[in-house]
Enzyme design. Structure first.
Site, PDB file in Angstrom:
ATOM      1  N   ASP A   1      -8.568   2.600   7.419  1.00 54.92           N
ATOM      2  CA  ASP A   1      -8.290   4.035   7.483  1.00 54.92           C
ATOM      3  C   ASP A   1      -7.245   4.212   8.584  1.00 54.92           C
ATOM      4  O   ASP A   1      -7.535   3.960   9.763  1.00 54.92           O
ATOM      5  CB  ASP A   1      -9.587   4.787   7.821  1.00 54.92           C
ATOM      6  CG  ASP A   1      -9.382   6.300   7.883  1.00 54.92           C
ATOM      7  OD1 ASP A   1      -8.254   6.753   8.157  1.00 54.92           O
ATOM      8  OD2 ASP A   1     -10.370   7.024   7.665  1.00 54.92           O
ATOM      9  N   VAL A   2      -6.043   4.639   8.211  1.00 56.83           N
ATOM     10  CA  VAL A   2      -4.948   4.667   9.195  1.00 56.83           C
ATOM     11  C   VAL A   2      -5.174   5.683  10.317  1.00 56.83           C
ATOM     12  O   VAL A   2      -4.488   5.632  11.338  1.00 56.83           O
ATOM     13  CB  VAL A   2      -3.569   4.928   8.529  1.00 56.83           C
ATOM     14  CG1 VAL A   2      -3.187   3.803   7.588  1.00 56.83           C
ATOM     15  CG2 VAL A   2      -3.530   6.290   7.831  1.00 56.83           C
TER      16      VAL A   2
ATOM     17  N   ASN B   1       3.316   4.831   4.547  1.00 56.71           N
ATOM     18  CA  ASN B   1       3.271   5.648   3.335  1.00 56.71           C
ATOM     19  C   ASN B   1       1.989   6.452   3.145  1.00 56.71           C
ATOM     20  O   ASN B   1       2.010   7.499   2.508  1.00 56.71           O
ATOM     21  CB  ASN B   1       3.483   4.689   2.138  1.00 56.71           C
ATOM     22  CG  ASN B   1       3.114   5.306   0.820  1.00 56.71           C
ATOM     23  OD1 ASN B   1       3.846   6.145   0.303  1.00 56.71           O
ATOM     24  ND2 ASN B   1       1.970   4.897   0.261  1.00 56.71           N
TER      25      ASN B   1
ATOM     26  N   TYR C   1       0.438  20.388   5.172  1.00 54.47           N
ATOM     27  CA  TYR C   1       1.286  19.308   4.655  1.00 54.47           C
ATOM     28  C   TYR C   1       2.717  19.469   5.172  1.00 54.47           C
ATOM     29  O   TYR C   1       3.330  18.511   5.660  1.00 54.47           O
ATOM     30  CB  TYR C   1       1.256  19.339   3.121  1.00 54.47           C
ATOM     31  CG  TYR C   1       1.957  18.175   2.454  1.00 54.47           C
ATOM     32  CD1 TYR C   1       1.407  16.902   2.488  1.00 54.47           C
ATOM     33  CD2 TYR C   1       3.153  18.362   1.775  1.00 54.47           C
ATOM     34  CE1 TYR C   1       2.037  15.831   1.865  1.00 54.47           C
ATOM     35  CE2 TYR C   1       3.791  17.297   1.147  1.00 54.47           C
ATOM     36  CZ  TYR C   1       3.230  16.036   1.195  1.00 54.47           C
ATOM     37  OH  TYR C   1       3.861  14.980   0.576  1.00 54.47           O
TER      38      TYR C   1
ATOM     39  N   LYS D   1       4.753  16.877   7.574  1.00 57.15           N
ATOM     40  CA  LYS D   1       5.923  16.154   7.056  1.00 57.15           C
ATOM     41  C   LYS D   1       7.178  16.476   7.893  1.00 57.15           C
ATOM     42  O   LYS D   1       8.050  15.630   8.047  1.00 57.15           O
ATOM     43  CB  LYS D   1       6.125  16.453   5.572  1.00 57.15           C
ATOM     44  CG  LYS D   1       5.052  15.809   4.690  1.00 57.15           C
ATOM     45  CD  LYS D   1       5.041  14.283   4.804  1.00 57.15           C
ATOM     46  CE  LYS D   1       4.037  13.603   3.911  1.00 57.15           C
ATOM     47  NZ  LYS D   1       4.087  12.138   3.926  1.00 57.15           N
TER      48      LYS D   1
HETATM   49  N1  LIG Z   1       4.492  11.825  -5.176  1.00 55.00           N
HETATM   50  C1  LIG Z   1       5.459  12.553  -4.632  1.00 55.00           C
HETATM   51  O1  LIG Z   1       6.286  13.196  -5.317  1.00 55.00           O
HETATM   52  C2  LIG Z   1       5.621  12.590  -3.133  1.00 55.00           C
HETATM   53  C3  LIG Z   1       6.622  13.424  -2.622  1.00 55.00           C
HETATM   54  C4  LIG Z   1       6.825  13.442  -1.262  1.00 55.00           C
HETATM   55  C5  LIG Z   1       6.066  12.639  -0.431  1.00 55.00           C
HETATM   56  N2  LIG Z   1       5.106  11.852  -0.958  1.00 55.00           N
HETATM   57  C6  LIG Z   1       4.329  11.035  -0.024  1.00 55.00           C
HETATM   58  O2  LIG Z   1       4.106   9.752  -0.575  1.00 55.00           O
HETATM   59  C7  LIG Z   1       2.937   9.179   0.020  1.00 55.00           C
HETATM   60  C8  LIG Z   1       2.088   8.570  -1.091  1.00 55.00           C
HETATM   61  O3  LIG Z   1       1.684   9.599  -1.985  1.00 55.00           O
HETATM   62  P1  LIG Z   1       1.502   9.380  -3.555  1.00 55.00           P
HETATM   63  O4  LIG Z   1       2.280  10.439  -4.231  1.00 55.00           O
HETATM   64  O5  LIG Z   1       1.730   7.964  -3.907  1.00 55.00           O
HETATM   65  O6  LIG Z   1      -0.032   9.812  -3.743  1.00 55.00           O
HETATM   66  P2  LIG Z   1      -1.376   8.980  -3.796  1.00 55.00           P
HETATM   67  O7  LIG Z   1      -1.389   8.107  -5.001  1.00 55.00           O
HETATM   68  O8  LIG Z   1      -2.453   9.992  -3.618  1.00 55.00           O
HETATM   69  O9  LIG Z   1      -1.294   8.014  -2.518  1.00 55.00           O
HETATM   70  C9  LIG Z   1      -1.834   8.291  -1.254  1.00 55.00           C
HETATM   71  C10 LIG Z   1      -2.285   6.953  -0.698  1.00 55.00           C
HETATM   72  O10 LIG Z   1      -2.618   7.114   0.672  1.00 55.00           O
HETATM   73  C11 LIG Z   1      -3.830   6.423   0.917  1.00 55.00           C
HETATM   74  N3  LIG Z   1      -4.515   7.092   2.014  1.00 55.00           N
HETATM   75  C12 LIG Z   1      -4.876   8.382   2.107  1.00 55.00           C
HETATM   76  N4  LIG Z   1      -5.541   8.603   3.251  1.00 55.00           N
HETATM   77  C13 LIG Z   1      -5.590   7.410   3.898  1.00 55.00           C
HETATM   78  C14 LIG Z   1      -6.156   6.985   5.125  1.00 55.00           C
HETATM   79  N5  LIG Z   1      -6.809   7.829   5.938  1.00 55.00           N
HETATM   80  N6  LIG Z   1      -6.022   5.680   5.466  1.00 55.00           N
HETATM   81  C15 LIG Z   1      -5.389   4.801   4.653  1.00 55.00           C
HETATM   82  N7  LIG Z   1      -4.841   5.152   3.481  1.00 55.00           N
HETATM   83  C16 LIG Z   1      -4.949   6.443   3.115  1.00 55.00           C
HETATM   84  C17 LIG Z   1      -4.615   6.499  -0.389  1.00 55.00           C
HETATM   85  O11 LIG Z   1      -5.497   5.397  -0.530  1.00 55.00           O
HETATM   86  P3  LIG Z   1      -7.073   5.489  -0.182  1.00 55.00           P
HETATM   87  O12 LIG Z   1      -7.550   6.786  -0.739  1.00 55.00           O
HETATM   88  O13 LIG Z   1      -7.660   4.281  -0.842  1.00 55.00           O
HETATM   89  O14 LIG Z   1      -7.140   5.410   1.291  1.00 55.00           O
HETATM   90  C18 LIG Z   1      -3.510   6.423  -1.417  1.00 55.00           C
HETATM   91  O15 LIG Z   1      -3.264   5.091  -1.821  1.00 55.00           O
HETATM   92  C19 LIG Z   1       2.276  10.314   0.814  1.00 55.00           C
HETATM   93  O16 LIG Z   1       2.608  10.188   2.183  1.00 55.00           O
HETATM   94  C20 LIG Z   1       2.939  11.560   0.251  1.00 55.00           C
HETATM   95  O17 LIG Z   1       2.954  12.628   1.165  1.00 55.00           O
HETATM   96  C21 LIG Z   1       4.845  11.827  -2.289  1.00 55.00           C
END
Ligand SMILES: NC(=O)c1ccc[n+]([C@@H]2O[C@H](COP(=O)([O-])OP(=O)(O)OC[C@H]3O[C@@H](n4cnc5c(N)ncnc54)[C@H](OP(=O)(O)O)[C@@H]3O)[C@@H](O)[C@H]2O)c1
Length: 250
Positions: free
Chosen positions: A59-60, A86, A155, A159
């Protein structure tokens, strides 16, 4: 292990962008440490990668977990060339400013800001101390590091903070050959953006379905940033679904 092999840590590697980036790095010959809270999804990423990876449940937002993650990487590989910072959470969806509970606010700050800082700090220490010195940190920002969506104060705030983290790491990393860049993504198709296609609240109060893009196109961009020599750096890269409402006031 080939001494030329580069070593990466990817947080949030069990799903979405983190998984796609881990697979792209593995496909390009990197050894990748896969971090996230849930073991099952990390192991699924490892299976798909089919190459040298290690799964580290962490857990980060917890200093002890982050410390254990980077210690495990040092013990297994002896160095670190890349952190893809990430892991992130959107937090409460569609909750107006006045109704967000303290615990909801804290949970977003704890993961997106404190978690990113703790991982960056651990990577920085490793990269500063190793021989040859240096490495790269790529922070995952967002279009929300530039402009908010309605009802997204936690959020959006976190960010925007990511941009400060990126700039400070870039400056403070210079003496030690530590480069830091940020990718700001808009609408990659993941669990986090599933609702985009169903309809999402716009600034004018309307609901609108938004286009999304393939996470593999994000991963290609991160791989390009990762593979530059340390003398060159993509400071900020904005990668978005081409026709999403952002440019031109929507
Ligand atoms: N998708 C987009 O269009 C988009 C746009 C802008 C930014 N982002 C950014 O991209 C990143 C990844 O998002 P995603 O879209 O790929 O969504 P996602 O599939 O929900 O990925 C989020 C990941 O973060 C991990 N996570 C969450 N809380 C954590 C914690 N406390 N410790 C360790 N790991 C944790 C989750 O794994 P666990 O639940 O197993 O911990 C999951 O693998 C995020 O920072 C998000 O803000 C995404």
């Amino acid at each position: 292990m080939n001494p030329q092999t580069k070593i990466a840590v990817v947080t949030g590697a069990g799903s979405g962008i983190g998984r796609a980036v881990a697979l792209a790095l593995a496909g390009a010959g990197w050894s990748v440490a896969l971090a996230g809270r849930r073991t099952g999804p990390l192991e699924e990423t490892a299976r798909e990668a089919g190459s040298e990876t290690m799964c580290v449940p962490a857990d980060v937002s917890l200093p002890a977990d982050v410390n254990a993650l980077f210690t495990a990487v040092r013990e297994r590989y002896g160095r670190l060339d890349l952190l893809f910072n990430n892991a992130g959470t959107f937090g409460p969806r569609g909750v107006p400013v006045e109704d967000i509970r303290y615990e909801e606010w804290r949970s977003v700050v704890d993961v997106n800001v404190t978690g990113s800082f703790l991982c960056a700090q651990a990577a920085f220490r490793q990269m500063k101390g190793q021989d040859p010195q240096g490495g790269r940190i790529i922070n995952n920002g967002s279009i929300s590091a530039h402009a908010p969506r309605p009802n997204s104060i936690a959020y959006t705030t976190t960010k925007h903070a990511m941009t400060g983290l990126t700039k400070s790491l870039s400056l403070d990393g210079r003496p030690y050959r530590i480069a830091c860049g940020q990718i700001d993504i808009g609408n990659a198709a993941t669990d986090m953006t599933e609702r985009m296609q169903a309809g999402i609240l716009q600034a004018n109060g309307e609901l609108m379905a938004e286009p999304v893009m393939d996470v593999r196109d994000v991963a290609r961009t991160v791989l390009h940033m990762a593979e530059l020599p340390l003398e060159a750096n993509v400071q900020f890269a904005t990668v978005l679904a081409t026709t999403m409402p952002y440019i031109g006031r929507g």
